[in-house]
Write a protein that holds these residues in place. Structure first.
Motif, PDB file in Angstrom:
ATOM      1  N   SER A   1       0.832  -1.205   0.000  1.00 61.78           N
ATOM      2  CA  SER A   1       0.000   0.000   0.000  1.00 61.78           C
ATOM      3  C   SER A   1       0.868   1.256   0.000  1.00 61.78           C
ATOM      4  N   LEU A   2       1.988   1.219   0.734  1.00 62.05           N
ATOM      5  CA  LEU A   2       2.838   2.408   0.783  1.00 62.05           C
ATOM      6  C   LEU A   2       3.466   2.668  -0.585  1.00 62.05           C
ATOM      7  N   GLY A   3       3.959   1.608  -1.226  1.00 59.51           N
ATOM      8  CA  GLY A   3       4.557   1.769  -2.554  1.00 59.51           C
ATOM      9  C   GLY A   3       3.553   2.320  -3.546  1.00 59.51           C
ATOM     10  N   VAL A   4       2.350   1.737  -3.553  1.00 55.94           N
ATOM     11  CA  VAL A   4       1.313   2.197  -4.493  1.00 55.94           C
ATOM     12  C   VAL A   4       0.945   3.652  -4.181  1.00 55.94           C
ATOM     13  N   ALA A   5       0.817   3.973  -2.886  1.00 49.02           N
ATOM     14  CA  ALA A   5       0.431   5.332  -2.489  1.00 49.02           C
ATOM     15  C   ALA A   5       1.467   6.349  -2.964  1.00 49.02           C
ATOM     16  N   LEU A   6       2.735   5.958  -2.964  1.00 49.34           N
ATOM     17  CA  LEU A   6       3.776   6.906  -3.357  1.00 49.34           C
ATOM     18  C   LEU A   6       3.959   6.974  -4.875  1.00 49.34           C
ATOM     19  N   ILE A   7       3.783   5.842  -5.550  1.00 45.78           N
ATOM     20  CA  ILE A   7       4.147   5.780  -6.971  1.00 45.78           C
ATOM     21  C   ILE A   7       2.985   6.187  -7.889  1.00 45.78           C
ATOM     22  N   CYS A   8       1.752   5.873  -7.470  1.00 44.81           N
ATOM     23  CA  CYS A   8       0.612   6.102  -8.368  1.00 44.81           C
ATOM     24  C   CYS A   8      -0.185   7.345  -7.980  1.00 44.81           C
ATOM     25  N   ASP A   9      -0.676   8.071  -8.988  1.00 38.87           N
ATOM     26  CA  ASP A   9      -1.668   9.131  -8.738  1.00 38.87           C
ATOM     27  C   ASP A   9      -3.018   8.441  -8.756  1.00 38.87           C
ATOM     28  N   LEU A  10      -3.597   8.302  -7.587  1.00 36.06           N
ATOM     29  CA  LEU A  10      -4.804   7.479  -7.488  1.00 36.06           C
ATOM     30  C   LEU A  10      -6.074   8.315  -7.642  1.00 36.06           C
ATOM     31  N   ASP A  11      -7.104   7.666  -8.133  1.00 31.71           N
ATOM     32  CA  ASP A  11      -8.394   8.343  -8.336  1.00 31.71           C
ATOM     33  C   ASP A  11      -9.435   7.796  -7.376  1.00 31.71           C
ATOM     34  N   GLU A  12     -10.463   8.637  -7.148  1.00 35.46           N
ATOM     35  CA  GLU A  12     -11.513   8.259  -6.185  1.00 35.46           C
ATOM     36  C   GLU A  12     -12.470   7.230  -6.788  1.00 35.46           C
ATOM     37  N   GLU A  13     -12.894   7.514  -8.035  1.00 31.64           N
ATOM     38  CA  GLU A  13     -14.014   6.753  -8.608  1.00 31.64           C
ATOM     39  C   GLU A  13     -13.577   6.030  -9.867  1.00 31.64           C
TER      40      GLU A  13
ATOM     41  N   TYR B   1      12.618  -6.704 -19.151  1.00 32.52           N
ATOM     42  CA  TYR B   1      12.215  -7.253 -17.852  1.00 32.52           C
ATOM     43  C   TYR B   1      11.619  -6.149 -16.977  1.00 32.52           C
ATOM     44  N   THR B   2      10.653  -6.561 -16.157  1.00 36.08           N
ATOM     45  CA  THR B   2       9.986  -5.605 -15.266  1.00 36.08           C
ATOM     46  C   THR B   2      10.979  -4.905 -14.335  1.00 36.08           C
ATOM     47  N   ILE B   3      12.009  -5.645 -13.882  1.00 35.88           N
ATOM     48  CA  ILE B   3      12.939  -5.053 -12.904  1.00 35.88           C
ATOM     49  C   ILE B   3      13.811  -3.951 -13.506  1.00 35.88           C
ATOM     50  N   GLU B   4      13.723  -3.760 -14.818  1.00 44.54           N
ATOM     51  CA  GLU B   4      14.456  -2.621 -15.381  1.00 44.54           C
ATOM     52  C   GLU B   4      13.805  -1.313 -14.927  1.00 44.54           C
ATOM     53  N   PHE B   5      12.587  -1.401 -14.366  1.00 43.97           N
ATOM     54  CA  PHE B   5      11.911  -0.201 -13.853  1.00 43.97           C
ATOM     55  C   PHE B   5      12.384   0.177 -12.446  1.00 43.97           C
ATOM     56  N   THR B   6      13.105  -0.750 -11.776  1.00 45.89           N
ATOM     57  CA  THR B   6      13.466  -0.496 -10.371  1.00 45.89           C
ATOM     58  C   THR B   6      14.220   0.831 -10.214  1.00 45.89           C
ATOM     59  N   LYS B   7      15.158   1.082 -11.130  1.00 49.85           N
ATOM     60  CA  LYS B   7      15.970   2.296 -10.990  1.00 49.85           C
ATOM     61  C   LYS B   7      15.207   3.562 -11.412  1.00 49.85           C
ATOM     62  N   GLU B   8      13.996   3.351 -11.948  1.00 50.97           N
ATOM     63  CA  GLU B   8      13.212   4.518 -12.385  1.00 50.97           C
ATOM     64  C   GLU B   8      12.111   4.891 -11.408  1.00 50.97           C
ATOM     65  N   LEU B   9      12.067   4.232 -10.245  1.00 48.95           N
ATOM     66  CA  LEU B   9      11.035   4.571  -9.264  1.00 48.95           C
ATOM     67  C   LEU B   9      11.211   6.045  -8.866  1.00 48.95           C
ATOM     68  N   PRO B  10      10.117   6.760  -8.582  1.00 50.59           N
ATOM     69  CA  PRO B  10      10.193   8.235  -8.482  1.00 50.59           C
ATOM     70  C   PRO B  10      11.085   8.751  -7.348  1.00 50.59           C
ATOM     71  N   GLN B  11      12.159   9.423  -7.753  1.00 49.29           N
ATOM     72  CA  GLN B  11      13.112   9.917  -6.745  1.00 49.29           C
ATOM     73  C   GLN B  11      12.514  11.035  -5.899  1.00 49.29           C
ATOM     74  N   GLU B  12      11.569  11.780  -6.478  1.00 50.32           N
ATOM     75  CA  GLU B  12      10.955  12.865  -5.686  1.00 50.32           C
ATOM     76  C   GLU B  12      10.122  12.299  -4.533  1.00 50.32           C
ATOM     77  N   LYS B  13       9.826  10.997  -4.588  1.00 49.75           N
ATOM     78  CA  LYS B  13       9.083  10.378  -3.486  1.00 49.75           C
ATOM     79  C   LYS B  13      10.034   9.661  -2.520  1.00 49.75           C
ATOM     80  N   GLY B  14      11.330   9.751  -2.782  1.00 49.54           N
ATOM     81  CA  GLY B  14      12.294   9.156  -1.843  1.00 49.54           C
ATOM     82  C   GLY B  14      12.979   7.915  -2.385  1.00 49.54           C
ATOM     83  N   TYR B  15      12.580   7.439  -3.571  1.00 47.94           N
ATOM     84  CA  TYR B  15      13.224   6.250  -4.152  1.00 47.94           C
ATOM     85  C   TYR B  15      14.596   6.635  -4.711  1.00 47.94           C
ATOM     86  N   LYS B  16      15.437   5.607  -4.916  1.00 42.75           N
ATOM     87  CA  LYS B  16      16.788   5.870  -5.407  1.00 42.75           C
ATOM     88  C   LYS B  16      17.003   5.190  -6.756  1.00 42.75           C
ATOM     89  N   ALA B  17      17.880   5.781  -7.546  1.00 41.12           N
ATOM     90  CA  ALA B  17      18.133   5.230  -8.893  1.00 41.12           C
ATOM     91  C   ALA B  17      19.114   4.065  -8.783  1.00 41.12           C
TER      92      ALA B  17
END
Ligand code: SF4
Ligand code: SF4
Ligand code: FES
Length: 827
Positions: free
Chosen positions: A586-598, A669-685
């Motif tokens: 839940s924390l990862g999704v909350a930080l990485i995704c812009d979530l919608d209500e409906e 591969y999906t893990i090529e996205f690991t280094k692209e997780l959003p740094q402005e949210k605290g993730y590292k490249a």
């Protein structure tokens, strides 16, 4: 802060904190001292005596000798060698010679130390006694293999908190007295004890516990094994895959241990899960719920249909049982195609986190689970800790046991397991909905009132009132007493007795009425007025405090205000705040995704039902890999980005294939996205392959990395007073998973699979006139579900239903808050 000291072990200088055990210092410095019974973070029991060393010339046990500055330790002397060898000989007396089939063979500490101490002869003997085998649910105990090291007893008491095991009489022969004079002293003492005991359940024949299986994990020999694993393979044939448990937000470190299924079937299979028990315990869901994989092949037709569905859809609805990388793919899909991203638990958690951050001034919660372990005062609010996050419960227990700490558990449902953690843990069972008042209660009692914003201070002041109470007091009362006294007549010189009246003070108990000031918050949260008085001893020694907050708060109708209060507590008290994310990521999704209500008109569901469903449970329109078949990362309760690995192969399509087909990904591969997780949210490249996943010898957790926390501008918005909520009348039930269940994935595992029930306390069943096995209709508005009733004797009040069984949809009963009013009728 503890004082830093220096000691030498075998001439090697080691830095340590004053009071640390010598054994832990040695381990942290990669110096080997033999030891069987000691478990890191638990109390030393001195059961094995192998850790004998010399400290400044005196023999001590390294596991309970506290280091002092300048201490000189020698780990091997002639006498120590003699003692250790004799101890291992004694351990080998009457130990069944069944290493060829024993489950522990190859990783057995008895085998290892027997070789280490060069035992090539046996000098000791005694008649053996019958020692029975016990089958305790998931656990197989063979007492003839048991060396009574008591690790199982210790871990269950000091780490887990169930205290479900103890040593019981074995009925073994008494040692011949002559051994005492002829054999090394420690070996004799250990043998004497060994002859007397085996392990039993504290509750009698049957083991009654929360089935974490940590006792299996710590057992150095083959005495305690998983019933499911027993005699299925040799341990050395297994491949150990370091990974991360995918069931809850603790995201604990574990190893999936795999091998081919059988001679005919070369497909790998998970045989068991193990963990680094010295550094991190694991709960039963992680240990026993491992085979939730989705065996699927590529189905090009289903894939084509999926692409068509994505072209048609305006919404992707998904659960938090996905990796960070998958969350990023979903976000990229949103950015390119404008999908609404709908995930209720992560959105609620995100909103809570945002409001908390505006009032704490920090983007992320201040505490992690380790902070709980290190605290000596802990408060828990808004979580059924035992089921929601077992590792946090273990940490709470460990803080009570090892730091002589205490705390308060606020919750509407009585929990005897939590109560049993210790007398210094006081439960406060409040009404559903009172959580907002609970947070104000914490501010009232623990905040620096002078520093608090004026309007909060004034509000807290306004809640105080003067009350009167009758108190008993002992006063000194003057009374007149007639006493006889011998006097000598001055004239006659004769002795005579005279009577005289004297005044003296005697103690007298009186009752008087006194005035005192107290906050109405005590009544609002159903706390007794002497709550803090009961905790005085631990409060006086309070050094480090943690506040644990859980999902009841994120779903509360007043969640936003509660989050602000949590932020104020972080800022104006000395509590660190731990937020339990409701689901694994839940924390990862909350930080990485812009979530919608409906959701919109046409929905792709990912691990939830949609118009077109992608499912790792194998029940959708296109198969997806389960989390034990994926590489990737989760963002866990410790704000840590932890890697997980593939335990079992997956031959179907993955989300990245869809993203590639839709032009959103150019990665193989999906893990090529690991280094692209959003740094402005605290993730590292950092590349996935560069993420470590281990513990160092000193206990340092080297798993992935911890998110960067950044400062957040403090909000000027006002925190509101406590709102009057509609009262909960009638029958109220709770949304909660039974112990060992978290989601349909735990329920898919063969050892844990079951059907949804109404889990009820004895009192609830009595009040409702229900018996175990009754079928009931639970009704709310248009929702009507039929389930069986099961007694849960590990709750002391109320009843609950879970969400782990996809065949019974309980979600519509709960419009947010985890407590809901329903009608229940026997069918
Ligand atoms: S069952 Fe295992 S852990 Fe428990 S006392 Fe026996 S040998 Fe030690
Ligand atoms: S399974 Fe866990 S709770 Fe049960 S006896 Fe073993 S350590 Fe204790
Ligand atoms: S490890 Fe110290 S006595 Fe067993």
């Amino acid at each position: 802060m503890s004082e830093k000291i220096k000691i030498t072990i075998d001439g090697i200088e080691c830095e340590a904190e004053a009071g640390e055990y010598v054994l832990n210092i040695a381990r942290a410095n990669d110096i080997f001292i033999p030891a069987i019974c000691y478990l890191t973070n638990c109390s030393p029991t001195l059961a094995c005596r192998l850790c004998l060393v010399e400290a400044d010339g005196k023999q001590v046990y390294a596991c309970n000798a506290k280091a002092k500055d300048g201490m000189s330790i020698v780990t091997v002397t002639e006498n120590i060698i003699k003692e250790r060898r004799a101890i291992m000989e004694v351990y080998d007396v009457n130990h069944p010679l069944e290493c060829g089939v024993c489950d522990q063979s190859g990783e057995c500490e008895l085998q290892n130390y027997t070789l280490e101490m060069k035992v090539d002869e046996q000098h000791y003997a005694i008649r053996d006694t019958y020692r029975p085998v016990k089958k305790w649910n998931y656990i197989h105990y063979d007492s003839s293999l048991c060396i009574v090291c008591e690790r199982c007893v210790t871990v269950c008491k000091d780490m887990i908190g169930d205290a479900a095991l103890k040593t019981v009489p074995r009925g073994g022969d008494k040692l011949d007295k002559s051994w005492k004079d002829t054999m090394p002293k420690d070996a004799y003492a250990m043998w004497n004890k060994l002859q007397k005991s085996i392990i039993g359940a504290t509750t009698g024949e049957e083991l009654d516990c929360t089935w974490c299986g940590e006792c299996i994990s710590v057992c150095p020999v083959g005495a305690l094994v998983s019933e499911d694993y027993h005699y299925t393979t040799n341990s050395w044939e297994l491949t150990k895959i370091p990974a991360t448990c995918a069931h809850c937000s603790a995201a604990c470190h574990l190893y999936y241990e795999t091998k081919h299924t059988s001679i005919e079937n070369p497909e790998p299979k998970i045989y068991r899960v193990t963990n680094e028990f010295h550094y991190q315990p694991l709960c039963g869901a992680g240990r026993f719920g491992f085979d939730f994989e989705n065996r699927a092949e590529k189905d090009p037709k289903a894939f084509e249909a999926a692409i068509e569905a994505f072209k048609r859809a305006d919404t992707i609805k998904f659960s938090s049982y996905i990796t960070n990388e998958e969350a990023l793919i979903l976000q990229k899909l949103k950015e390119k195609y404008g999908y609404k991203l709908v995930n209720e638990d992560a959105l609620r958690f995100k909103k809570f986190l945002d409001s908390y951050a505006e009032y704490s001034g920090q983007s992320l919660p201040s505490a992690d689970v380790k902070a709980v372990h290190k605290s000596n005062f802990v408060i828990s609010v808004g979580t059924a800790l035992k089921s929601d996050n077992p590792r946090v419960r273990f940490a709470f227990n460990n803080a009570i046991k090892m730091n002589k700490g205490g705390g308060i558990y606020f919750h509407p449902i009585k929990d005897p397991v939590i109560e049993a953690l210790g007398k210094t843990l006081v439960p406060v069972y409040h009404k559903p909905g009172a959580e907002e008042a609970v947070l104000y209660f914490i501010l009232e009692n623990f905040a620096d009132h002078e520093a608090l914003p004026k309007y909060i201070r004034e509000y807290l002041d306004s809640l105080r009132e003067t009350r009167t109470k009758e108190v008993e007091e002992t006063i000194k009362e003057k009374v007149k007493e007639t006493v006889k006294e011998k006097v000598v007549d001055e004239e006659t010189g004769e002795e005579k007795v005279v009577t005289k009246e004297v005044e003296k003070e005697v103690p007298k108990k009186i009752t008087k009425t006194v005035e005192y000031t107290i906050s109405k918050l005590y009544d609002m949260v159903d706390a007794s007025e002497d709550l803090l008085e009961k905790l005085k001893k631990v409060l006086d020694k309070r050094e480090r405090s943690t506040l644990i907050l859980g999902e009841d708060l994120y779903t509360h109708p007043r969640a936003e205000n509660i989050a602000k209060l949590a932020g104020l507590i972080d800022r104006f008290t000395d509590f660190e705040v731990l937020l339990i994310p409701p689901k694994t990521n839940s924390l990862g999704v909350a930080l990485i995704c812009d979530l919608d209500e409906e959701a919109g008109e046409y929905t792709i569901g990912y691990n939830v039902k949609g118009d077109f469903t992608l499912s790792a449970l194998g029940d959708g329109d296109l198969d997806m890999p389960a989390l034990n078949q994926q590489e990737g990362t989760f963002t866990n309760i410790d704000k840590r980005v932890v890697p997980t690995n593939v335990a079992l192969p997956y031959k179907g399509y993955v989300l990245n294939d869809i993203a590639r087909a839709l032009g959103v990904s150019d990665k193989e591969y999906t893990i090529e996205f690991t280094k692209e997780l959003p740094q402005e949210k605290g993730y590292k490249a950092i590349e996935f392959d560069d993420l470590p996943n281990e513990f160092l010898n000193d206990g340092t957790e080297q798993r992935g990395y911890v998110l960067e926390t950044h400062k957040v501008n403090l909000s000027r918005k006002n925190v509101e007073p406590i709102a009057e909520l509609p009262e909960f009348n009638g029958t109220v039930i709770y949304r909660c998973e039974p112990v060992l269940q978290f989601s349909p994935f735990t329920n898919k595992a063969h050892q844990l699979a079951t059907t949804a029930k109404l889990y009820a306390s004895e009192t609830f069943m009595q009040e409702m006139g229900l018996a175990e096995g009754d079928k009931v209709n639970i009704k709310k508005d248009d929702t009507n579900i039929t389930v069986e009733v099961e007694l849960d004797d590990k709750i002391g009040s109320g009843a609950y239903v879970g969400t782990f069984d996809p065949s019974v949809d309980t979600s519509a009963l709960f419009a947010g808050y985890r407590f809901t009013e329903v009608t229940i009728q026997k069918v």
